[in-house]
Design a protein around this motif. Structure first.
Motif, PDB file in Angstrom:
ATOM      1  N   ALA A   1     -11.835  19.018 -20.332  1.00  0.00           N
ATOM      2  CA  ALA A   1     -11.387  20.393 -20.069  1.00  0.00           C
ATOM      3  C   ALA A   1     -12.579  21.341 -20.090  1.00  0.00           C
TER       4      ALA A   1
ATOM      5  N   ILE B   1      -8.978  23.699  -9.808  1.00  0.00           N
ATOM      6  CA  ILE B   1      -9.644  23.503 -11.097  1.00  0.00           C
ATOM      7  C   ILE B   1      -8.681  23.747 -12.258  1.00  0.00           C
ATOM      8  N   MET B   2      -7.862  24.789 -12.164  1.00  0.00           N
ATOM      9  CA  MET B   2      -6.904  25.086 -13.227  1.00  0.00           C
ATOM     10  C   MET B   2      -5.843  24.003 -13.332  1.00  0.00           C
ATOM     11  N   ILE B   3      -5.420  23.446 -12.197  1.00  0.00           N
ATOM     12  CA  ILE B   3      -4.437  22.356 -12.217  1.00  0.00           C
ATOM     13  C   ILE B   3      -5.022  21.131 -12.918  1.00  0.00           C
TER      14      ILE B   3
ATOM     15  N   MET C   1      -7.418  21.162 -15.167  1.00  0.00           N
ATOM     16  CA  MET C   1      -7.572  21.461 -16.588  1.00  0.00           C
ATOM     17  C   MET C   1      -6.240  21.337 -17.310  1.00  0.00           C
ATOM     18  N   ASN C   2      -5.165  21.808 -16.674  1.00  0.00           N
ATOM     19  CA  ASN C   2      -3.834  21.687 -17.273  1.00  0.00           C
ATOM     20  C   ASN C   2      -3.430  20.227 -17.430  1.00  0.00           C
TER      21      ASN C   2
ATOM     22  N   ALA D   1     -16.277  25.464 -13.165  1.00  0.00           N
ATOM     23  CA  ALA D   1     -15.683  26.664 -12.568  1.00  0.00           C
ATOM     24  C   ALA D   1     -16.561  27.891 -12.816  1.00  0.00           C
ATOM     25  N   ARG D   2     -17.077  27.995 -14.044  1.00  0.00           N
ATOM     26  CA  ARG D   2     -17.938  29.150 -14.372  1.00  0.00           C
ATOM     27  C   ARG D   2     -19.236  29.093 -13.575  1.00  0.00           C
TER      28      ARG D   2
ATOM     29  N   GLU E   1      -5.090  19.021 -20.496  1.00  0.00           N
ATOM     30  CA  GLU E   1      -4.429  19.602 -21.662  1.00  0.00           C
ATOM     31  C   GLU E   1      -3.131  18.851 -21.958  1.00  0.00           C
TER      32      GLU E   1
ATOM     33  N   LEU F   1     -14.060  23.675 -17.004  1.00  0.00           N
ATOM     34  CA  LEU F   1     -14.317  25.109 -17.176  1.00  0.00           C
ATOM     35  C   LEU F   1     -15.775  25.442 -16.875  1.00  0.00           C
TER      36      LEU F   1
ATOM     37  N   SER G   1     -10.505  27.485  -7.345  1.00  0.00           N
ATOM     38  CA  SER G   1     -10.182  27.838  -8.735  1.00  0.00           C
ATOM     39  C   SER G   1      -8.796  27.337  -9.118  1.00  0.00           C
ATOM     40  N   LEU G   2      -7.853  27.414  -8.165  1.00  0.00           N
ATOM     41  CA  LEU G   2      -6.490  26.935  -8.438  1.00  0.00           C
ATOM     42  C   LEU G   2      -6.491  25.432  -8.701  1.00  0.00           C
TER      43      LEU G   2
END
Length: 236
Positions: free
Chosen positions: A144, A204-206, A208-209, A151-152, A212, A148, A201-202
């Motif tokens: 995770a 990447i968030m998927i 990361m989730n 992405a940053r 998690e 991040l 970014s979307l």
């Protein structure tokens, strides 16, 4: 549409993430085991996260500029970091490093210390404990943090514009080209790059989730005990 900003951004993000993956985990492990000056070390390593990116860029400008020791040394070899692709990688690495470091450190400090102590009684060296107990049980957190960090790095702007500039085809990243397009009044170009960055970014968030969710699932199964039991079975 010229896709060089995408390639430059991806190159900087991939290389900086690879650097921070190893550097962040190593730094987090050292700080988590340190007792003296722990707060000062943590503050220094986390500083780029709380400082404005332009301030980080200014410090990098002072550190790597032509008048610095590093800059003067490189000039002797007709080389300069400033306004090069290396500068985009360095700025992305420095700005995104705290995310990898803080995530890894949090994962290491959340581990059950009794599990580690039991592993020591079983005769495991500190290296094996780190490789066989700590890392496997911190995998979801570390992944995770890696996502991040990527992405940053991909969206870095402030420090990049300070030390890498805005050179098309060389140092112009996606964030910089959006800024340039807005400044030039080219909303169509800006919209295209914004949509592309938002889509990335979307995704990447998927991802990361997903990690998690895996983390929660593994915790429910008793991840620490599972890793230790696996090692005990191997030693029998």
């Amino acid at each position: 549409m010229n896709y060089s900003p995408l390639l430059i951004s991806l190159k900087a993000a991939i290389i900086s993430t690879a650097i921070n993956f190893f550097l962040g985990i190593y730094s987090a492990f050292l700080v988590s085991r340190t007792k003296k000056l722990k707060g000062i070390m943590d503050g220094i390593l986390t500083l780029p996260l709380v400082l404005p990116p332009t301030v980080v860029g200014f410090f990098l400008l002072i550190l790597l500029g032509k008048n610095s020791i590093i800059g003067r040394t490189l000039l002797r070899f007709n080389t300069s970091i400033m306004f090069s692709q290396a500068a985009t990688i360095i700025s992305a690495t420095v700005v995104s490093f705290p995310l990898m470091y803080r995530t890894a450190r949090g994962a290491f400090e959340q581990l059950d210390k009794d599990i580690i102590n039991v592993a020591r009684t079983l005769g495991l060296s500190e290296h094996k404990i780190f490789r066989k107990i700590i890392l496997p049980n911190s995998f979801s957190n570390i992944m995770a943090g890696t996502i991040l960090t990527f992405a940053r790095s991909l969206g870095e702007f402030g420090a990049t514009i300070m030390i890498a500039g805005n050179i098309p085809g060389k140092t112009q990243t996606m964030s910089v080209v959006i800024y340039s397009a807005v400044q030039a009044g080219n909303r169509h170009l800006a919209y295209n790059w914004v949509i592309l960055m938002a889509s990335i970014s979307l995704v990447i968030m998927i991802l990361m989730n997903k990690f998690e969710t895996n983390k929660t699932y593994n915790m429910g199964k008793g991840g620490n005990q599972h890793s230790l039991c696996k090692y005990e079975k191997k030693t029998r």
